[in-house]
Design a protein around this motif. Structure first.
Motif, mmCIF file in Angstrom:
data_model
loop_
_atom_site.group_PDB
_atom_site.id
_atom_site.type_symbol
_atom_site.label_atom_id
_atom_site.label_comp_id
_atom_site.label_asym_id
_atom_site.label_seq_id
_atom_site.Cartn_x
_atom_site.Cartn_y
_atom_site.Cartn_z
ATOM 1 N N TYR A 56 0.200 85.362 76.013
ATOM 2 C CA TYR A 56 0.106 83.935 75.723
ATOM 3 C C TYR A 56 1.378 83.222 76.168
ATOM 4 C CZ TYR A 56 -4.000 85.127 72.939
ATOM 5 O OH TYR A 56 -5.231 85.579 72.528
ATOM 6 N N GLU A 57 1.584 83.159 77.469
ATOM 7 C CA GLU A 57 2.729 82.470 78.041
ATOM 8 C C GLU A 57 2.213 81.367 78.960
ATOM 9 O OE1 GLU A 57 5.558 85.065 79.824
ATOM 10 O OE2 GLU A 57 5.346 86.600 78.267
ATOM 11 N N TYR A 58 2.629 80.126 78.676
ATOM 12 C CA TYR A 58 2.078 78.981 79.388
ATOM 13 C C TYR A 58 3.133 78.319 80.267
ATOM 14 C CZ TYR A 58 -2.163 79.312 76.636
ATOM 15 O OH TYR A 58 -3.330 79.756 76.079
ATOM 16 N N GLU A 59 2.660 77.829 81.402
ATOM 17 C CA GLU A 59 3.507 77.117 82.352
ATOM 18 C C GLU A 59 3.237 75.619 82.253
ATOM 19 O OE1 GLU A 59 4.653 77.339 87.102
ATOM 20 O OE2 GLU A 59 2.710 78.074 86.420
ATOM 21 N N TYR A 60 4.295 74.846 82.206
ATOM 22 C CA TYR A 60 4.170 73.387 82.106
ATOM 23 C C TYR A 60 3.972 72.784 83.490
ATOM 24 C CZ TYR A 60 5.437 68.559 80.876
ATOM 25 O OH TYR A 60 5.440 67.201 80.680
ATOM 26 N N HIS A 61 3.051 71.812 83.584
ATOM 27 C CA HIS A 61 2.762 71.131 84.849
ATOM 28 C C HIS A 61 3.128 69.652 84.713
ATOM 29 C CE1 HIS A 61 0.209 74.250 87.034
ATOM 30 N NE2 HIS A 61 0.519 74.808 85.875
ATOM 31 N N PRO A 62 4.394 69.300 84.925
ATOM 32 C CA PRO A 62 4.846 67.915 84.699
ATOM 33 C C PRO A 62 4.263 66.919 85.683
ATOM 34 C CG PRO A 62 6.582 69.214 85.709
ATOM 35 C CD PRO A 62 5.504 70.181 85.345
ATOM 36 N N GLU A 63 3.732 67.405 86.807
ATOM 37 C CA GLU A 63 3.200 66.486 87.820
ATOM 38 C C GLU A 63 1.796 65.991 87.478
ATOM 39 O OE1 GLU A 63 1.453 70.422 88.689
ATOM 40 O OE2 GLU A 63 3.443 69.701 88.078
#
Length: 434
Positions: A56-63
């Protein structure tokens, strides 16, 4: 700030009582409210370390979303439609502050008219492109959004004290069902007072969280006939009765702020916002089942979504802390089996490193791969994506995540909620307003 506001809105004797209650609530509330019913799960490890598998590791998508040719208002809700589109509900130019409602919870800005811009926007979840929009000149203070399996939009407006069902394929201007009396707060079977959210079952029956003022959950048949109601308001600033000593009992709500349906377990679960806990009830009859909380989440729990992974997982966001027990404002994955935080997610950008500011609602894909979080300020939606494909463990079998459970969870729990004041309550300070 809170004391100054209370001086403006309370008499001397009432002020003394409210201040005393608030102080006690701030000091002991988080401790008392963190205690769970003995019918709940056994306590887990409160350390909040990540799940041992690290899955459960999530990547942030600021775009996300792509640059738009407009400014958003406060985003109160986010949900998925049946095609995987990401739909947001925002307040445009309207702002909820302490001048928005009077002490009787009546909306004070009716003469300004509804929000003129489109309040419902659908985006492509992958590209972030805007697909369609509607909802102009309909709403005054948007709050909750749920989209059911038939793409009906269930919306709450806390200014109008109403719940709406729209079928956009037929009309985006006329609702197919309306509950509540326009601009008229109340507590009987025909009125709401700042309703916060809706959850819809596959049968067509649905639940409404009648938020700040009444602190109750109401179940309806698909045609809008009231079937049952339960819950009592325990919010320190709006209740009109004294609470018993000790932990707040089950079925008392200090703002039922969000709803999520655990289809595989037959449970309706409620984000009990100002008591920092999740309460779950049997969806058939409203009887209490279990309660969940964590010191890491703190005493303010704004929204919850259930996904049938690893025996049941709650995705949770908390809110800006009050009082002397600050905790980071972030997202959590809480194991239903162990009442344990197994992972966290939050923005990671130069403008907002490491935490949310004022999140209000979230939507989670049925696989758990995608998370979207709506913020009131900054006025945006955050996207998170699982860093790698989620590999199902042997404990998550097809029988656990069958097609019915997935579809019910997606459509019944992608919603939002909240309101302000209640009964003889007060408009709330800015940091308490949703």
């Amino acid at each position: 700030m809170l004391i100054r506001w209370l001086r403006l809105h309370c008499g001397a004797s009432q002020l003394h009582q409210v201040i005393f209650t608030v102080i006690i609530w701030i000091i002991i509330g988080p401790v008392a409210n963190g205690q769970r019913s003995e019918r709940g799960p056994v306590p887990g490890n409160p350390s909040g370390t990540n799940h041992p598998s690290g899955k459960y590791e999530y990547e942030y998508h600021p775009e996300w979303p792509r640059q738009m040719n407009r400014a958003l208002g406060s985003v109160s809700a986010v949900a998925f439609d049946s095609g995987g589109g990401v739909v947001i509900f925002h307040r445009g130019s309207h702002v909820w502050d302490i001048s928005t409602f009077d002490e009787g919870n009546r909306y004070l800005q009716v003469q300004s008219g509804p929000i003129q811009e489109s309040t419902l926007l659908t985006f492509n979840g992958d590209t972030g492109g805007l697909i369609k929009e509607w909802g102009a000149n309909l709403f005054y203070m948007p709050h909750g959004l749920t989209i059911d399996r038939h793409d009906n939009f269930w919306l709450t407006d806390v200014a109008m004290h109403q719940v709406f069902k729209f079928n956009p394929k037929l009309s985006t201007t006329e609702p197919s069902l309306t509950l509540g009396i326009r601009f008229e707060p109340g507590s009987d079977r025909h009125h709401f007072c700042k309703p916060t959210s809706v959850a819809v079952l596959d049968s067509g029956d649905f639940f409404v969280a009648d938020g700040y003022c009444n602190g109750r959950v109401m179940k309806y048949a698909s045609d809008g006939t009231l079937l049952m109601s339960w819950g009592k308001n325990s919010f320190v600033l709006t209740r009109t009765f004294l609470m018993p000593d000790g932990p707040v009992p089950e079925s008392f709500f200090a703002i039922p702020h969000a709803l999520t349906y655990a289809a595989d377990k037959g449970l309706l679960c409620v984000a009990d916002r100002e008591q920092g806990r999740i309460q779950c009830f049997h969806a058939t009859n409203g009887t209490f089942h279990s309660m969940y909380s964590s010191p890491e989440i703190g005493h303010r729990l704004f929204s919850v979504k259930y996904v049938p992974l690893d025996g049941g997982m709650f995705y949770v966001i908390n809110g800006p802390p009050l009082g002397t027990l600050p905790v980071p404002v972030t997202g959590f994955l809480l194991s239903m089996n162990h009442n344990e935080v197994v992972a966290k997610f939050h923005p990671n950008s130069p403008s907002q490193p490491g935490a949310f500011n004022n999140p209000h609602e979230l939507a989670v894909s049925p696989s758990g791969d995608d998370i979207y979080v709506a913020e009131l300020l900054p006025t945006k939606v955050h996207k998170f994506k699982l860093k790698r494909s989620l590999v199902r463990s042997s404990s998550v079998s097809q029988s656990t995540i069958d097609s019915t459970a997935i579809s019910d969870t997606l459509y019944a729990s992608s919603l939002t909620l909240v309101g302000s004041g209640g009964g003889k309550g007060f408009p709330l300070p800015e940091r308490i307003l949703p």
